[in-house]
Design an enzyme around this catalytic site. Structure first.
Site, PDB file in Angstrom:
ATOM      1  N   LYS A  67       0.858  -1.191   0.000  1.00 39.18           N
ATOM      2  CA  LYS A  67       0.000   0.000   0.000  1.00 39.18           C
ATOM      3  C   LYS A  67       0.890   1.234   0.000  1.00 39.18           C
ATOM      4  O   LYS A  67       1.267   1.775   1.036  1.00 39.18           O
ATOM      5  CB  LYS A  67      -0.939   0.001   1.213  1.00 39.18           C
ATOM      6  CG  LYS A  67      -2.104   0.978   1.033  1.00 39.18           C
ATOM      7  CD  LYS A  67      -2.951   0.599  -0.158  1.00 39.18           C
ATOM      8  CE  LYS A  67      -4.054   1.605  -0.421  1.00 39.18           C
ATOM      9  NZ  LYS A  67      -4.827   1.283  -1.626  1.00 39.18           N
TER      10      LYS A  67
ATOM     11  N   SER B 269      -8.241  -0.059  -5.593  1.00 46.37           N
ATOM     12  CA  SER B 269      -8.518   0.329  -4.214  1.00 46.37           C
ATOM     13  C   SER B 269     -10.008   0.661  -4.059  1.00 46.37           C
ATOM     14  O   SER B 269     -10.838  -0.218  -4.226  1.00 46.37           O
ATOM     15  CB  SER B 269      -7.614   1.496  -3.804  1.00 46.37           C
ATOM     16  OG  SER B 269      -7.425   1.502  -2.405  1.00 46.37           O
TER      17      SER B 269
END
Length: 591
Positions: A189, A389
């Site tokens: 991430k 995402s």
């Protein structure tokens, strides 16, 4: 008194002139809006597609473009380009297509849709020609399907591979005395890396290299098929920087002709059997659209069936609220999904997503509407350049997911980012803060004091909780074991090709493929439905009111700051982050 009357009369005269000017502009806008269908396409015409303007999912024409001065005032719509090619394929007045592309302002998946539409157009046996003075690899990807590719003898062609560039702000933050506090799940991430590093972490470099090579492999394979040159040769040409001149491109069979624009025109005249003195009738996509009625029409009086497939377009950063044509507002998109669900004439829905994510809360709000919808009618996700995402969060509850091979997807992960501004205010500005609390954590979280260990634990717990919810919903929606989801999650980014291999995507293809799949799921025949695009585009009247009300700050920034505008836009985007985020890196330029 005389002077007062003089100024009063001047003011009144100015108001009258301004009012008359406003009425004339308004009348012009209304006239332009009502002119659809007035354009006549002459016989022996050529459809001209200029692809150097911004390309979004749907077109946007700003009637005040000449006043705003922004390059982004008018944008082309992917839907309109494809619809024009579809109609031109069977239009006897259109004899061929001329592609003008040097540096397309679009993502790879958008270009894939345009390219495939051109390939379909060529089945009509009409010609497709391309000309450029300089040509990037994105431009060449489109041009590579052309029958004739002309490159200016003094021009240039980029053939050196694909790169991705990320921007990092840590050095600036250090100078300002801003300390970022980061909370995330997953080593991949990487959305927070621009604020805590000066370069990519190894996991981030690994994932960027992986999806970049996947995009490049598809690019080379597609070009090889169109040009009759092996992908291995094409790769070697890029590695060796062999293509330095237009003559090099000609020898490598990447272009068919090295010549000037007048020579291309001569080739077109031969195809059209035109005399040298006679003008070639070019018609642009914008004008051709006004000469045609496309699938966007939702007039029940003009079709035999009331069956509809709704195409809900969601493009941009995800936030709570209404959003606009460049962002996804959860209230608006959730409302559109709900509206389509409750409309009995709408038999299926295609959720068209082009987003790198945003607010996790807003994404969850839209996910809920998807879940409610799939219980009563089919809903299919169609991925454009990005559906990652929060963009993937929206889609994971759909019955089916369709992505292009070069779509950027995945990035299943969340993060929270706060900044401690205490040093900035104290050391740079001489401002200090003090506080009185009724409870131990009444000021939690605070940007004007360091976070305590307890604060950090609470924030990380919140991020972990949302990540657990995210991955469980992926597992449920995709019917995958939770351990399998966690193995491909962690914020890692994938292409559509990779996503299909690991179960995040059902089918490779574009918007048309998603629409056909939705029709199949709803048991509709090809001639038994029409499309309805949602949300409705702003009318000229609404644009008029917005122009004289709210301002287009991004357009104004570009006009004033030029190349520095993106940096300022990133800072503004940073300021707008609220709550826990599910998004890609703040800025990624893939070229």
């Amino acid at each position: 008194m005389r002077q007062f009357l003089k100024y009063l009369l001047a003011t009144l005269l100015g108001l009258v002139i301004f009012t008359l000017l406003g009425i004339l502009i308004f009348a012009g806008i209304i006239g332009a809006a009502s002119s659809k269908g007035d354009v006549t396409v002459a016989d022996n015409s050529v459809l001209k597609i200029k692809l150097d303007e911004p390309i979004r999912e749907r077109s946007r024409t700003n009637p005040f473009a000449s006043f705003s001065g922004g390059d982004d005032a008018n944008v082309m719509g992917l839907v309109e380009i494809k619809e024009a090619l579809k109609k031109a394929k069977d239009d006897d007045n259109i004899k061929g297509v001329y592609i003008a592309a040097e540096n397309p302002q679009a993502g790879w998946a958008t270009l894939e849709e345009v390219r495939n539409a051109l390939i379909d157009f060529k089945t009509s046996k009409k010609f497709v020609y391309s000309y450029a003075e300089v040509m990037t690899e994105k431009a060449y990807y489109i041009a590579s399907v052309a029958d004739k590719i002309y490159l200016n003898p003094a021009g240039d062609m980029e053939w050196n591979g694909i790169s991705a560039e990320l921007t990092f702000f840590k050095g600036s933050l250090d100078k300002l005395g801003l300390k970022p506090e980061v909370f995330r799940v997953g080593e991949f991430k990487s959305a927070i890396e621009p604020f805590i590093r000066e370069n990519m972490s190894e996991p981030n470099r690994l994932q960027v290299s992986s999806f970049l090579n996947s995009i490049n492999d598809h690019f080379l394979t597609s070009v090889a098929k169109s040009r009759g040159v092996s992908a291995i040769t094409l790769r070697q040409l890029a590695s060796d920087l062999t293509i330095q001149t237009p003559a090099d491109a000609l020898r490598a069979k990447l272009v068919s002709n090295v010549g000037y624009y007048d020579e291309l025109e001569g080739e077109i005249r031969k195809q059209l059997k035109l005399d040298e003195k006679k003008k070639i009738e070019f018609v642009t996509v914008g004008k051709y659209k006004n000469a045609a009625s496309g699938d966007e029409s939702d007039d029940d009086d003009k079709v035999s069936s009331k069956n509809r497939i709704a195409v809900i377009v969601a493009s941009g950063d995800i936030n709570t609220g209404s959003g606009d044509d460049q962002s996804i507002g959860s209230d608006k998109i959730a409302g559109e999904i709900r509206k389509a669900r409750l409309n009995d004439n709408i038999k299926a829905i295609v959720l068209r997503i082009n987003s790198g994510g945003g607010s996790a809360l807003a994404s969850d709000v839209m996910w809920r509407e998807v879940q409610l919808t799939r219980k009563v009618k089919p809903i299919v996700a169609s991925f454009s350049d990005y559906a990652a995402s929060g963009g993937y969060f929206m889609a994971m509850g759909c019955n089916k997911i369709v992505a292009q091979p070069n779509t950027i997807t995945g990035s299943i992960g969340v993060f929270a980012l706060l900044f401690n501004t205490e040093s900035l205010f104290k050391d740079k500005l001489g401002v200090t803060f003090d506080r009185v609390l009724t409870n131990p954590h009444a000021d939690f979280p605070s940007a004007t004091r360091p976070l305590t260990d307890f604060d950090r634990k609470v924030l990380q717990t919140g991020v972990d909780r949302i990540y657990a919810s995210f991955t469980k919903k992926v597992a449920d929606g995709r019917k995958l074991p939770i351990d399998s989801v966690r193995a491909i999650a962690g914020g890692r980014v994938w292409t559509g090709t990779q996503g299909k291999a690991i179960g995040l995507v059902d089918q490779l293809g574009g918007l048309d493929d998603a629409i056909k799949l939705a029709a199949t799921e709803a048991k509709l025949k090809d001639d038994d439905y029409r499309l309805r695009y949602m949300p409705a585009l702003e009318s000229p009247v609404e644009q008029f009111m917005k122009y004289f009300g709210d301002s287009d700050d991004d357009t104004r920034l570009k006009a004033v700051l030029g190349t520095f505008a993106p940096a300022v836009q990133q800072v503004r985007k940073l300021q707008s982050l609220k709550g826990i985020q599910a998004r890609l890196p703040m800025e990624m330029d893939i070229r």
